[in-house]
Design an enzyme around this catalytic site. Structure first.
Site, mmCIF file in Angstrom:
data_model
loop_
_atom_site.group_PDB
_atom_site.id
_atom_site.type_symbol
_atom_site.label_atom_id
_atom_site.label_comp_id
_atom_site.label_asym_id
_atom_site.label_seq_id
_atom_site.Cartn_x
_atom_site.Cartn_y
_atom_site.Cartn_z
ATOM 1 N N ASP A 191 -1.772 -2.172 1.514
ATOM 2 C CA ASP A 191 -0.976 -0.563 1.088
ATOM 3 C C ASP A 191 0.005 -1.533 -0.076
ATOM 4 O O ASP A 191 0.821 -2.391 0.345
ATOM 5 C CB ASP A 191 0.054 -0.157 2.315
ATOM 6 N N HIS A 240 1.952 -4.449 4.282
ATOM 7 C CA HIS A 240 2.330 -4.627 2.476
ATOM 8 C C HIS A 240 2.560 -5.040 2.130
ATOM 9 O O HIS A 240 3.084 -6.378 2.495
ATOM 10 C CB HIS A 240 3.777 -3.628 3.065
#
Length: 258
Positions: free
Chosen positions: A78, A227
């Site tokens: 992400d 992430h």
């Protein structure tokens, strides 16, 4: 007269619902779910059987893991904003020849066009994480469409990637309505079956922490959520890939078959 007035009120409400549709008044299928899962232990598949939303996930063809009969892993990131580590992660993926999907927001597209182009040029997929990262259960169908269309269109302008097949709902919040709207736009919603608390940049604990958290959850067909803002992930990426391959796993893109 009271009964007549009540009937008139009901008729008025029905007319409004008919005129404005579910975009103005959300139906009962817009109950929000926050994605969660039971983590893998000792290589067993992660599950969502006890989470309460499995029938909705299955109905709309969303993914949280793939075929659990094969030792294949699917790496996803992400990218809501850049924290200086994505280039290092891309370096490792290039060196190790590992594909990934990067889910990006409008902010990332506008602020990091060179990294976005590099992702596409090096064979990675770019997925949709919405333009402004809203809770999509709280916005209209039209707004959802606009959020997703803006990302797709801008990614094509920057990278030339014409198709956008995958969507990760911001914060993992979804409903039957949001799954239906996005599927009608051609998206498969992608959740995850491996994850840990890696998004807090003030609570980074070193590469070994990331390595232990990820490798302890690996299982066949796993979709890994990481992430790219995490220094721990950047430091551990190479070791995670090497360990997985030592255990007989291979890495594929979400759109790869066979």
């Amino acid at each position: 007269m009271a009964a007549l007035a009540k009937l008139l009120r009901i008729a008025t409400v029905c007319a409004l619902l008919s005129a404005f549709g579910t975009t103005a008044v959300f139906a009962s299928d817009d109950r929000p779910y926050h994605f969660g899962f039971k983590k893998s232990r000792n290589g067993s598949p992660a599950t969502i059987d006890e989470e309460g939303f499995k029938p909705v996930i299955d109905q709309y063809g969303a993914i949280f893991r793939k075929d659990d009969s094969r030792k294949v892993l699917y790496l996803t990131f992400d990218n809501g904003y850049e924290n200086g580590y994505t280039a290092r992660i891309l370096d490792v993926l290039k060196e190790k020849r590992v594909p990934a999907v990067f889910f990006v927001t409008g902010h990332y597209i506008e602020s990091q066009p060179e990294l976005l182009k590099r992702m596409a040029d090096e064979g990675h997929l770019i997925g949709n994480h919405s333009w402004s990262h809203p809770d999509m259960t709280q916005i209209s169908d039209e707004r959802i469409t606009k959020e997703l269309s803006q990302v797709k269109e801008r990614v094509e302008v920057v990278t030339g990637q014409k198709e956008m097949l995958y969507l990760r709902p911001p914060r993992g919040i979804f409903s039957e309505r949001t799954l239906a709207v996005s599927r009608n736009l051609g998206y498969t919603n992608v959740f995850w079956s491996v994850a840990y608390v890696d998004w807090d940049v003030k609570k980074q604990n070193g590469w070994k922490h990331a390595y232990d958290k990820v490798t302890s959850q690996l299982h066949p067909g796993a979709v890994l959520l990481l992430h790219a803002i995490s220094s721990d992930n950047a430091g551990a990426m190479g070791a995670i890939i090497d360990y997985a391959r030592q255990q007989g796993y291979e890495f594929k893109r979400l759109d790869e078959t066979g």
